[in-house]
Write an enzyme that holds these catalytic residues in place. Structure first.
Site, PDB file in Angstrom:
ATOM      1  N   ASP A  74     -74.940  33.069 -40.072  1.00 40.09           N
ATOM      2  CA  ASP A  74     -75.688  33.563 -39.531  1.00 40.09           C
ATOM      3  C   ASP A  74     -75.539  35.296 -39.187  1.00 40.09           C
ATOM      4  OD1 ASP A  74     -75.719  32.745 -37.283  1.00 40.09           O
ATOM      5  OD2 ASP A  74     -77.403  32.635 -37.116  1.00 40.09           O
ATOM      6  N   ASP A 104     -75.810  36.528 -36.689  1.00 42.39           N
ATOM      7  CA  ASP A 104     -75.793  37.067 -34.655  1.00 42.39           C
ATOM      8  C   ASP A 104     -74.329  36.335 -35.144  1.00 42.39           C
ATOM      9  OD1 ASP A 104     -76.992  35.212 -34.424  1.00 42.39           O
ATOM     10  OD2 ASP A 104     -77.007  35.089 -32.782  1.00 42.39           O
ATOM     11  N   ASP A 141     -73.730  33.215 -34.836  1.00 40.40           N
ATOM     12  CA  ASP A 141     -73.986  31.424 -33.947  1.00 40.40           C
ATOM     13  C   ASP A 141     -74.133  30.209 -34.729  1.00 40.40           C
ATOM     14  OD1 ASP A 141     -76.207  32.200 -34.352  1.00 40.40           O
ATOM     15  OD2 ASP A 141     -76.865  31.775 -31.760  1.00 40.40           O
ATOM     16  N   SER A 186     -81.115  36.654 -35.442  1.00 42.44           N
ATOM     17  CA  SER A 186     -80.374  35.836 -35.658  1.00 42.44           C
ATOM     18  C   SER A 186     -80.538  35.284 -37.680  1.00 42.44           C
ATOM     19  CB  SER A 186     -80.934  34.007 -35.196  1.00 42.44           C
ATOM     20  OG  SER A 186     -79.718  33.332 -35.646  1.00 42.44           O
TER      21      SER A 186
END
Length: 478
Positions: free
Chosen positions: A248, A250, A252, A113
């Protein structure tokens, strides 16, 4: 065989020191050895097989240098178990989750993340969405035996997950809803950077790509750096933008700026999206802005511990009482917990953090009113957050324990002794509400050795002063 010795998943995971945080298992890259990745995969599949039937498992990665190797270790484990790994390459986490849910199969996302690239992680999804905290405990407790084989996999990525994710949103409109909009996309190293421009252009926007990087950038949507704040304002003026979109690592957690380049807090973005979708009941972490409860736009507001699994847990009860349910976090991740309609079209649930939905709904609304105007109509409560990095968790826990046992003493040590305490909330960490409405919230990070501090006040400057004062005294005590 590299090693004929039989290993036990529970033991390998425990020895690695890797733990589940607010969303997924996180740790240092050096700790995510092939043995550890295989152990997690075996344990995850064992837990899934107790409730679901499947022959395939989907995989995807972010742009971290270590992610591909970890994914191939997971894929090798799947093949050893007689399952087919379906590899989608670099795509956003919600795109992977959506495709896996559509295909009714589990999936594994290799991502850390927003945390620095020397760390990484694994996110696990059931065929019906993100795993629960009970699933996490079951994975850690599983005692699956395996041996490490010398399988040098090199899987070619498929493109249908990215296509399905874009279709989820383009199918909501007969005509491009963003025609005439100038949208900047801060691409950096986001896992979705090859999708976003295509998606928003199909929706009618004129897209300006901004600052794509070849090195990994750990964007934290809850603590946007001053450098990124300055960039957004300069980009907005230079390119005459109506908005800026980013995420961010990734993909999400969204990061959205208004027409002046001011980044919106994630919970404010979530509030605006949920209201436009006509959501009746929302579940939000305790760290979210109190404007969500004060705005009067929702029939029910449920507060949870911080982390998407806790928000998801609240959905089951809310769905029994309300026709439309959603959740969102201070980091901006939006979780759609029920079927809804938008623009007369059905939109299926996506019970995991998503960055595109809240941004898209806001941008459609911005065709009628500027983003800053929509924000200004909300109760004017402002939040700010920051963190101390490399702060031992043991020390964080001692600070929380002191506050629980003697809140007056802790506030005195942090020089807030002149503030009258109205409420102490221990839902997650230590959240102190002062007379007049100011809020100070301390919480050890669930993903890294960090101590996070959140504040809420009548202005950004005031909230920032609270955070800086608190963390300043705590840094001096290290």
């Amino acid at each position: 065989m590299i090693n004929q010795q039989c290993l036990v998943s529970k033991n390998v995971i425990k020895q690695s020191g890797i733990e589940f945080g607010t969303s997924g298992a996180r740790g240092l890259v050096t700790d995510f050895t092939p043995e550890v990745c295989i152990a997690f995969t075996y344990a995850f599949i064992a837990v899934m097989k107790s409730s679901y039937r499947f022959n395939q498992v989907a995989l995807a990665v972010d742009n971290r240098p270590s992610s591909y190797g970890m994914a191939m270790a997971c894929a090798a484990a799947l093949e050893m178990m007689g399952l087919e790994p379906v590899y989608y390459g670099v795509i956003p986490t919600p795109a992977l989750a959506y495709k896996a849910m559509t295909d009714a199969i589990p999936c594994i996302m290799v991502t850390g993340s927003h945390i620095p690239f020397d760390r990484n992680g694994l996110k696990f999804y059931r065929p019906d969405g993100e795993i629960s905290k009970c699933d996490e405990l079951a994975i850690l407790s599983a005692e699956e035996t395996f041996s490490v084989e010398n399988n040098q996999l090199c899987l070619e990525p498929r493109t249908d997950a990215a296509a399905a994710y874009m279709e989820r949103y383009t199918s909501l409109f007969d005509n491009p809803p963003l025609a005439g909009m100038r949208l900047g996309i801060y691409e950096h190293s986001s896992a979705g950077r090859d999708i976003y421009a295509v998606l928003f252009e199909r929706l009618g926007a004129e897209v300006i790509s901004l600052e794509r990087t070849e090195h990994f950038v750990p964007i934290d949507t809850e603590a946007v750096s001053e450098a990124d704040q300055d960039k957004a304002k300069k980009w907005s003026q230079l390119h005459n933008l109506d908005a800026i979109f980013s995420t961010d690592g990734d993909g999400d957690r969204p990061l959205v700026a208004d027409e002046s380049g001011n980044w919106l807090r994630g919970d404010i973005l979530g509030l605006l999206c949920a209201a436009q979708l006509g959501i009746e009941a929302v579940a939000i972490p305790i760290s979210c802005n109190t404007a969500v409860s004060a705005c009067g736009k929702f029939q029910s507001v449920t507060h949870t511990k911080i982390g998407s699994p806790y928000v998801l847990e609240a959905f089951s009860e809310l769905n029994l009482k309300y026709a439309s349910v959603a959740g969102f976090e201070a980091n901006g991740g939006f979780l759609l917990g029920s079927h809804v309609e938008f623009n007369g079209q059905p939109l299926a649930p996506l019970p995991t953090r998503d960055a595109v939905l809240p941004a898209l709904i806001l941008f459609v609304s911005a065709q009628l009113s500027k983003i800053s105007a929509m924000v200004s109509e909300l109760p004017q409560r402002f939040t700010y957050s920051d963190r101390i990095k490399d702060f031992p968790r043991e020390k964080s826990n001692k600070i929380i324990e002191l506050g629980v046992s003697d809140i007056s003493l802790l506030m005195s040590e942090l020089h807030f002794d002149k503030h009258q305490i109205v409420l102490v909330d221990q839902t997650d960490g230590l959240r102190v509400v002062f007379f007049g409405g100011d809020v100070l919230h301390l919480r050890p990070s669930g993903n890294a050795p960090e101590l996070r501090c959140y504040a809420e006040s009548h202005s950004v400057e005031s909230a920032k002063l609270i955070v800086n004062q608190c963390l300043g005294y705590l840094k001096g005590s290290i």
